[in-house]
Design an enzyme around this catalytic site. Structure first.
Site, PDB file in Angstrom:
ATOM      1  N   GLU A   1       0.836  -1.204   0.000  1.00 32.19           N
ATOM      2  CA  GLU A   1       0.000   0.000   0.000  1.00 32.19           C
ATOM      3  C   GLU A   1       0.869   1.252   0.000  1.00 32.19           C
ATOM      4  O   GLU A   1       0.552   2.244  -0.664  1.00 32.19           O
ATOM      5  CB  GLU A   1      -0.915   0.022   1.225  1.00 32.19           C
ATOM      6  CG  GLU A   1      -1.979  -1.046   1.204  1.00 32.19           C
ATOM      7  CD  GLU A   1      -2.849  -0.998   2.441  1.00 32.19           C
ATOM      8  OE1 GLU A   1      -4.030  -0.684   2.296  1.00 32.19           O
ATOM      9  OE2 GLU A   1      -2.325  -1.267   3.553  1.00 32.19           O
TER      10      GLU A   1
ATOM     11  N   TYR B   1     -15.127  26.198  -1.530  1.00 25.44           N
ATOM     12  CA  TYR B   1     -14.951  24.738  -1.546  1.00 25.44           C
ATOM     13  C   TYR B   1     -13.943  24.288  -2.583  1.00 25.44           C
ATOM     14  O   TYR B   1     -13.359  23.223  -2.448  1.00 25.44           O
ATOM     15  CB  TYR B   1     -16.284  23.998  -1.693  1.00 25.44           C
ATOM     16  CG  TYR B   1     -17.234  24.557  -2.706  1.00 25.44           C
ATOM     17  CD1 TYR B   1     -17.092  24.278  -4.054  1.00 25.44           C
ATOM     18  CD2 TYR B   1     -18.292  25.360  -2.307  1.00 25.44           C
ATOM     19  CE1 TYR B   1     -17.975  24.790  -4.980  1.00 25.44           C
ATOM     20  CE2 TYR B   1     -19.184  25.869  -3.225  1.00 25.44           C
ATOM     21  CZ  TYR B   1     -19.024  25.586  -4.568  1.00 25.44           C
ATOM     22  OH  TYR B   1     -19.896  26.090  -5.477  1.00 25.44           O
TER      23      TYR B   1
ATOM     24  N   GLU C   1      -8.318   6.166   9.783  1.00 25.51           N
ATOM     25  CA  GLU C   1      -8.801   6.938  10.923  1.00 25.51           C
ATOM     26  C   GLU C   1      -7.922   8.176  11.135  1.00 25.51           C
ATOM     27  O   GLU C   1      -8.427   9.272  11.390  1.00 25.51           O
ATOM     28  CB  GLU C   1      -8.808   6.085  12.193  1.00 25.51           C
ATOM     29  CG  GLU C   1      -9.832   4.971  12.191  1.00 25.51           C
ATOM     30  CD  GLU C   1      -9.365   3.665  11.547  1.00 25.51           C
ATOM     31  OE1 GLU C   1      -8.450   3.672  10.679  1.00 25.51           O
ATOM     32  OE2 GLU C   1      -9.938   2.614  11.903  1.00 25.51           O
TER      33      GLU C   1
ATOM     34  N   LYS D   1     -11.961   3.806   1.219  1.00 24.82           N
ATOM     35  CA  LYS D   1     -10.791   3.098   0.713  1.00 24.82           C
ATOM     36  C   LYS D   1     -11.295   1.912  -0.112  1.00 24.82           C
ATOM     37  O   LYS D   1     -11.295   0.763   0.330  1.00 24.82           O
ATOM     38  CB  LYS D   1      -9.919   2.637   1.888  1.00 24.82           C
ATOM     39  CG  LYS D   1      -8.571   2.106   1.508  1.00 24.82           C
ATOM     40  CD  LYS D   1      -7.748   1.820   2.761  1.00 24.82           C
ATOM     41  CE  LYS D   1      -6.393   1.272   2.412  1.00 24.82           C
ATOM     42  NZ  LYS D   1      -5.597   0.985   3.614  1.00 24.82           N
TER      43      LYS D   1
END
Length: 122
Positions: free
Chosen positions: A23, A55, A75, A100
């Protein structure tokens, strides 16, 4: 969450987050949703961008976090993204979801996501 919200959904960026070496080496796409709680009345009354959240600019800062320093956990990534949103002066609270979709799960699945809610301490 405040009654008024600005939502940015499906923001995509490539990052190298995760616990597995592959990863970190290969990276993968992450998808971010944010819902900002703030009072939109002043901006609407004056029709003034400076009284709300740009934004487009916020999206650039969020992408920079996803593309930036790798973390083990989504997290942790969600916390960093929430902090960026809460740095915007008018934002009172934020809900951040980090998806994910290519997580290393050995079974068929659609998505893995973490959702957090944070408030400004002003």
């Amino acid at each position: 969450m405040s009654t008024d919200r600005i939502e940015l959904r499906g923001l995509r960026a490539r990052g190298r987050h995760g616990c597995l070496p592959a990863e970190r080496e290969l990276g993968q796409e992450f998808v971010v949703d944010v819902a900002l709680g703030l009072d939109l009345r002043p901006a609407a009354k004056d029709d003034d961008l400076s009284r709300t959240v740009d934004y487009g600019s916020l999206a650039g800062r969020l992408v920079a976090v996803v593309e930036g320093e790798p973390v083990n956990l989504i997290e942790t990534l969600a916390e960093r993204l929430a902090a960026v949103c809460l740095d915007v002066e008018r934002v009172e609270e934020v809900e951040v979801t980090v998806h994910k979709p290519s997580a290393p799960v050995p079974y068929p699945f659609e998505d893995v996501a973490v959702r957090i809610n944070r408030s400004a301490r002003r």
